[in-house]
Scaffold this active site. Structure first.
Site, PDB file in Angstrom:
ATOM      1  N   ASN A   1      -9.976 -15.419   8.643  1.00 51.65           N
ATOM      2  CA  ASN A   1      -8.726 -14.881   7.859  1.00 51.65           C
ATOM      3  C   ASN A   1      -7.493 -14.743   8.907  1.00 51.65           C
ATOM      4  OD1 ASN A   1      -7.064 -13.642   6.184  1.00 51.65           O
ATOM      5  ND2 ASN A   1      -8.280 -11.997   5.477  1.00 51.65           N
TER       6      ASN A   1
ATOM      7  N   LYS B   1      -8.674 -12.358  11.662  1.00 47.87           N
ATOM      8  CA  LYS B   1      -9.973 -11.440  11.267  1.00 47.87           C
ATOM      9  C   LYS B   1     -11.162 -12.500  11.088  1.00 47.87           C
ATOM     10  CE  LYS B   1      -7.145  -7.967   8.568  1.00 47.87           C
ATOM     11  NZ  LYS B   1      -7.003  -7.729   7.394  1.00 47.87           N
TER      12      LYS B   1
ATOM     13  N   ARG C   1      -9.475 -18.420   4.669  1.00 46.48           N
ATOM     14  CA  ARG C   1      -8.618 -17.980   3.665  1.00 46.48           C
ATOM     15  C   ARG C   1      -7.308 -18.510   3.782  1.00 46.48           C
ATOM     16  NH1 ARG C   1      -6.526 -11.865   2.645  1.00 46.48           N
ATOM     17  NH2 ARG C   1      -5.645 -12.242   0.668  1.00 46.48           N
TER      18      ARG C   1
ATOM     19  N   HIS D   1      -3.644 -12.853  -4.219  1.00 45.38           N
ATOM     20  CA  HIS D   1      -5.034 -11.909  -4.101  1.00 45.38           C
ATOM     21  C   HIS D   1      -5.979 -12.358  -4.858  1.00 45.38           C
ATOM     22  CE1 HIS D   1      -2.052  -8.296  -2.752  1.00 45.38           C
ATOM     23  NE2 HIS D   1      -2.788  -8.517  -1.654  1.00 45.38           N
TER      24      HIS D   1
ATOM     25  N   HIS E   1      -4.815  -4.510  -7.003  1.00 41.16           N
ATOM     26  CA  HIS E   1      -5.223  -4.638  -5.819  1.00 41.16           C
ATOM     27  C   HIS E   1      -4.014  -3.869  -5.187  1.00 41.16           C
ATOM     28  CE1 HIS E   1      -6.722  -6.524  -1.911  1.00 41.16           C
ATOM     29  NE2 HIS E   1      -5.549  -6.047  -1.719  1.00 41.16           N
ATOM     30  N   LEU E   2      -4.438  -2.587  -4.475  1.00 39.82           N
ATOM     31  CA  LEU E   2      -3.298  -1.756  -3.939  1.00 39.82           C
ATOM     32  C   LEU E   2      -3.781  -1.669  -2.381  1.00 39.82           C
ATOM     33  CD1 LEU E   2      -3.162   0.902  -6.835  1.00 39.82           C
ATOM     34  CD2 LEU E   2      -2.042  -1.354  -6.536  1.00 39.82           C
ATOM     35  N   GLY E   3      -3.001  -2.582  -1.519  1.00 40.76           N
ATOM     36  CA  GLY E   3      -3.446  -2.212  -0.139  1.00 40.76           C
ATOM     37  C   GLY E   3      -1.943  -2.583   0.452  1.00 40.76           C
TER      38      GLY E   3
ATOM     39  N   GLY F   1      -0.309  -5.134   0.815  1.00 40.01           N
ATOM     40  CA  GLY F   1       0.112  -5.886  -0.432  1.00 40.01           C
ATOM     41  C   GLY F   1      -0.376  -5.298  -1.877  1.00 40.01           C
TER      42      GLY F   1
ATOM     43  N   ARG G   1       7.414  -4.282   1.236  1.00 40.04           N
ATOM     44  CA  ARG G   1       7.916  -5.414   0.131  1.00 40.04           C
ATOM     45  C   ARG G   1       8.508  -4.529  -1.014  1.00 40.04           C
ATOM     46  NH1 ARG G   1       3.146  -9.363   0.006  1.00 40.04           N
ATOM     47  NH2 ARG G   1       1.994  -8.397   1.755  1.00 40.04           N
TER      48      ARG G   1
ATOM     49  N   ARG H   1      -0.711   7.604   3.115  1.00 42.05           N
ATOM     50  CA  ARG H   1      -1.282   8.815   3.664  1.00 42.05           C
ATOM     51  C   ARG H   1      -0.109   9.932   4.360  1.00 42.05           C
ATOM     52  NH1 ARG H   1      -6.188   5.831   6.656  1.00 42.05           N
ATOM     53  NH2 ARG H   1      -4.562   4.458   6.697  1.00 42.05           N
TER      54      ARG H   1
ATOM     55  N   GLY I   1      -6.976  -0.999   0.225  1.00 37.19           N
ATOM     56  CA  GLY I   1      -6.938   0.372   0.992  1.00 37.19           C
ATOM     57  C   GLY I   1      -6.562   1.462   0.301  1.00 37.19           C
TER      58      GLY I   1
ATOM     59  N   GLU J   1     -13.186  -9.566   0.475  1.00 41.00           N
ATOM     60  CA  GLU J   1     -12.777 -10.936   0.342  1.00 41.00           C
ATOM     61  C   GLU J   1     -13.399 -11.734   1.195  1.00 41.00           C
ATOM     62  OE1 GLU J   1      -9.147  -8.915   1.396  1.00 41.00           O
ATOM     63  OE2 GLU J   1      -8.033 -10.125  -0.548  1.00 41.00           O
TER      64      GLU J   1
END
Ligand code: ADP
Length: 413
Positions: free
Chosen positions: A9, A16, A90, A179, A207-209, A211, A240, A285, A331, A387
């Site tokens: 990725n 990664k 990816r 995503h 999908h909340l990360g 992005g 963003r 956080r 995340g 993923e």
């Protein structure tokens, strides 16, 4: 008989990777190479021999891939005994043509090169990773898995913008959605957990990360999604902006504005969203902690973030024939009970979605959990995405079709 599958990725300055033995998906090695091109490059690698952490200058993606393959193929290393059967990559943007994962050929690479115009921030890194791996492992098949493929089923009414039609026909300006690997993966897991046929599932996946995107899934297929021509549209994200009035861009890049189109682009991509609004951080956080300490802008940032997700859930509820499940991943989505609470509060009144706050609070460590409450109109799930595993499955299926025909029930694109 097991096959080693390597998944890559590649981001603009990172790689990664994951190596798994299929079909059981046993982890053989995992790692991340970061800050490629800078003097503060770093490499973390973990395999059966333990963890390896190193600071070193990695000039480009090719040297990163070389370094990684040398480690994977070294004595007593995962690929030392078992040759790599396939490499899955990816690729963020598949354009209009790549509606399914593809075995990489010269023609596919040429198409990807052309698409780099549509995704200048994302695709060049994946292409560099594919080229390097192809050169270094010429006999190993490579598979390109696109974040856009799952959204190939969007109907025209969801992907066409209110612009002159020629822009779509001649320049490919339309909603592509991103995503997709994650949305499809969690929808499949949701169907398994709910005991449903994935082809029958109606769901809204969030999908909340870093992005963030949200997808409406009807009978297992994506029928609408919040990211658009690029991953800038839709929900507000870490840095963003998500949806804004397009005239703001014209104003900011105009004669009395802030700067050039490039500078405004950077503002929208890197200095907006949770970071720009809170002035604290792009990490939920930190923002929640600041809000707890009384910082009003931090409280406003999470409020806007959750409110927009709520609005999209309402919109997708209206266009789906029915909603069996609401799924949170990424995340933030799979870890933050506080953010999920802000999103879900009030949906009992409007949509009849009820959640169990004890279970919601318990789902804070990237674990699969059903958090819906008694009498809810839709089931509510927290499902960590994977993923890399999804790409490994797709790659294995494409490079070893005979070995995978009797594999698990996953039907990923
Ligand atoms: P990416 O989109 O890059 O794959 P991730 O899905 O890993 O990113 O999400 C990263 C984001 O998740 C971080 O920016 C952070 O805001 C958020 N995050 C991670 N853990 C938590 C947590 N326990 N609570 C709230 N947010 C979290």
């Amino acid at each position: 008989m097991t096959d080693s599958i390597l998944v890559l990725n590649c981001g603009s300055s990172s790689i990664k990777y994951l190596m798994v033995a299929m079909p059981a998906a046993t982890h053989l090695a995992r790692g991340v190479i970061e800050r490629i091109g800078s003097d503060q490059g770093s490499w973390r690698h973990a395999d059966g021999d333990g963890d390896h952490i190193e600071a070193r200058h990695i000039p480009d993606h090719r040297s990163g891939v070389e370094m990684m393959l040398a480690r994977l193929g070294g004595p007593a290393q995962p690929a030392g005994s078992t040759a790599i059967a396939g490499v899955g990559h990816r690729v963020v943007h598949g354009g209009g043509k790549s509606t399914a994962p593809l075995l990489v050929s010269d023609a596919v690479l040429a198409d990807l090169d052309e698409l780099a115009v549509l995704a200048p921030l994302h695709n060049p890194a994946s292409i560099a990773g594919i080229r390097a791996t192809r050169d270094l492992l010429p006999a190993v098949p490579q598979v390109a898995c696109f974040d856009t493929s799952f959204h190939a089923t969007l109907p025209a009414r969801a992907y066409v913008y209110g612009l002159p039609y020629e822009l779509y026909e001649q320049r490919g300006i339309r909603r592509y959605g991103f995503h997709g690997i994650s949305h499809e993966y969690v929808a499949q897991r949701c169907a398994e957990l709910a005991g449903r046929d994935p082809d029958d599932l109606n769901a809204i996946t969030c999908h909340l990360g870093n992005g963030c995107s949200i997808t409406a899934i009807a009978r297992g297929q994506s029928i609408d999604t919040s990211m658009g021509f690029t991953p800038l549209e839709g929900l507000m994200m870490g840095t963003r902006s998500g949806d804004i009035d397009p005239a703001i861009v014209l104003h900011l890049a105009g004669p009395t504005g802030l700067g050039s189109v490039e500078e405004v682009g950077e503002l929208l991509q890197e200095h907006s969203g949770l970071l720009g609004l809170s002035g604290v951080s792009n990490d939920v956080r930190d923002i929640l902690a600041a809000a707890g300490a009384g910082q009003e802008r931090a409280a406003l940032a999470v409020d806007v973030f959750a409110y927009r997700i709520k609005k999209y859930i309402g919109a997708y509820w209206a266009v789906l024939p029915s909603v069996d499940a609401l799924v949170f991943t990424g995340g933030i989505g799979a870890a933050s009970a506080a953010v999920r609470r802000l999103i879900l509060d009030g949906l009992d009144q409007s949509l009849g979605v009820v959640y169990d706050d004890e279970r919601n609070s318990a789902a804070s460590g990237q674990v699969e959990m059903e958090i819906g409450g008694a009498g809810s109109t839709a089931r509510v799930f927290v499902i960590p995405t994977d993923e890399e595993l999804a790409i490994a499955r797709i790659t294995h299926r494409l490079v070893k079709p005979a070995a995978t025909s009797a594999e698990d029930g996953f039907k990923l694109h």
